[in-house]
Design a protein around this motif. Structure first.
Motif, short mmCIF file in Angstrom:
data_model
loop_
_atom_site.label_atom_id
_atom_site.label_comp_id
_atom_site.label_asym_id
_atom_site.label_seq_id
_atom_site.Cartn_x
_atom_site.Cartn_y
_atom_site.Cartn_z
N MET A 7 11.47 -11.31 -9.49
CA MET A 7 11.03 -9.62 -9.60
C MET A 7 11.82 -8.71 -8.46
SD MET A 7 6.89 -10.45 -9.87
CE MET A 7 6.48 -9.00 -9.58
N ALA A 8 11.93 -9.18 -7.32
CA ALA A 8 12.92 -8.53 -6.46
C ALA A 8 14.27 -8.02 -7.00
CB ALA A 8 12.97 -8.95 -5.24
N ASP A 9 14.84 -8.98 -7.67
CA ASP A 9 16.33 -8.81 -8.30
C ASP A 9 16.03 -7.81 -9.44
OD1 ASP A 9 17.27 -10.80 -6.42
OD2 ASP A 9 17.42 -12.32 -8.06
N ARG A 10 15.15 -7.87 -10.20
CA ARG A 10 14.75 -6.94 -11.19
C ARG A 10 14.33 -5.86 -10.85
NH1 ARG A 10 16.65 -11.29 -12.15
NH2 ARG A 10 16.76 -12.29 -14.30
N LYS A 11 13.95 -5.38 -9.63
CA LYS A 11 13.16 -4.34 -8.94
C LYS A 11 11.88 -3.93 -9.81
CE LYS A 11 17.32 -2.22 -7.02
NZ LYS A 11 17.64 -3.54 -6.55
N MET A 12 11.21 -5.18 -9.79
CA MET A 12 9.87 -4.88 -10.76
C MET A 12 8.64 -5.21 -10.05
SD MET A 12 8.75 -6.58 -14.34
CE MET A 12 10.23 -5.90 -15.33
N SER A 13 7.62 -4.29 -9.97
CA SER A 13 6.56 -4.46 -9.10
C SER A 13 5.55 -5.57 -9.94
CB SER A 13 5.72 -3.40 -8.73
OG SER A 13 5.17 -2.91 -10.24
N SER A 14 4.40 -6.00 -9.22
CA SER A 14 3.38 -6.89 -9.70
C SER A 14 2.69 -6.30 -10.48
CB SER A 14 2.70 -7.56 -8.69
OG SER A 14 3.22 -8.42 -7.71
N LEU A 15 2.49 -4.87 -10.38
CA LEU A 15 1.64 -4.30 -11.37
C LEU A 15 2.43 -3.94 -12.70
CD1 LEU A 15 -0.77 -2.46 -11.93
CD2 LEU A 15 0.06 -0.64 -10.84
N GLU A 16 3.55 -3.50 -12.66
CA GLU A 16 4.65 -3.44 -13.73
C GLU A 16 4.71 -4.63 -14.69
OE1 GLU A 16 9.07 -2.05 -14.98
OE2 GLU A 16 8.23 -1.92 -12.92
N LEU A 17 4.66 -5.79 -13.89
CA LEU A 17 4.87 -7.04 -14.71
C LEU A 17 3.82 -7.49 -15.26
CD1 LEU A 17 6.84 -9.68 -15.47
CD2 LEU A 17 6.02 -10.73 -13.38
N ALA A 18 2.66 -7.34 -14.64
CA ALA A 18 1.25 -7.52 -15.20
C ALA A 18 0.86 -6.78 -16.46
CB ALA A 18 0.27 -7.27 -14.16
N GLU A 19 1.42 -5.44 -16.35
CA GLU A 19 1.23 -4.69 -17.45
C GLU A 19 1.81 -5.21 -18.90
OE1 GLU A 19 1.98 -0.66 -16.17
OE2 GLU A 19 0.00 -0.73 -15.01
N LYS A 20 3.42 -5.51 -18.55
CA LYS A 20 4.31 -5.97 -19.54
C LYS A 20 3.73 -7.28 -20.26
CE LYS A 20 8.41 -3.39 -18.11
NZ LYS A 20 9.74 -3.59 -18.23
N VAL A 21 3.18 -8.11 -19.08
CA VAL A 21 2.77 -9.31 -19.80
C VAL A 21 1.59 -9.57 -20.35
CG1 VAL A 21 2.22 -11.62 -18.73
CG2 VAL A 21 4.27 -10.69 -18.15
N GLY A 22 0.65 -8.50 -19.93
CA GLY A 22 -0.80 -8.53 -20.55
C GLY A 22 -1.68 -9.35 -19.61
N ILE A 23 -1.58 -9.39 -18.09
CA ILE A 23 -2.48 -10.37 -17.41
C ILE A 23 -2.60 -9.20 -16.09
CG2 ILE A 23 -1.58 -12.37 -18.30
CD1 ILE A 23 -0.05 -12.73 -15.65
N SER A 24 -3.72 -9.78 -15.42
CA SER A 24 -4.05 -9.02 -14.33
C SER A 24 -3.14 -9.02 -13.20
CB SER A 24 -5.48 -9.46 -13.78
OG SER A 24 -5.57 -10.59 -13.06
N PRO A 25 -2.95 -8.21 -12.31
CA PRO A 25 -2.10 -8.29 -11.20
C PRO A 25 -2.62 -9.54 -10.35
CG PRO A 25 -2.46 -5.93 -11.46
CD PRO A 25 -3.50 -6.81 -12.30
#
Length: 87
Positions: A7-25
């Motif tokens: 996630m750090a390499d991709r500069k993606m936050s937990s909130l952003e990944l959660a939204e893209k994946v469809g699960i909670s932070p």
């Protein structure tokens, strides 16, 4: 788990990944810290698609001893006595 590094390499936050994946932070946090019993293949697939990576980029094997050293001894509710390691 190596999810936090990817996630750090991709500069993606937990909130952003959660939204893209469809699960909670909160579940993203549990995955990042290894505090979970398992993960659905559909969730793993969605995470890999969002992060443009392979499962091996974010999952790492740990023996029970390595897990206990990293996270403390697992309680009976979290630990499957039939397993020989953790992902």
């Amino acid at each position: 788990m190596r999810l936090d590094r990817v996630m750090a390499d991709r500069k993606m936050s937990s909130l952003e990944l959660a939204e893209k994946v469809g699960i909670s932070p909160v579940n993203i946090s549990r995955i990042k810290t290894g505090r979970l019993k398992g993960i659905r293949f559909s969730t793993l697939t969605a995470m890999c698609e969002a992060l443009h990576c392979k499962p091996g980029d974010i999952i790492d094997y740990m023996s029970d001893d390595e897990y206990a050293e990293a996270f403390g001894a697992a309680s009976g509710a979290e630990h499957d006595s039939g397993s020989s390691g953790r992902a």
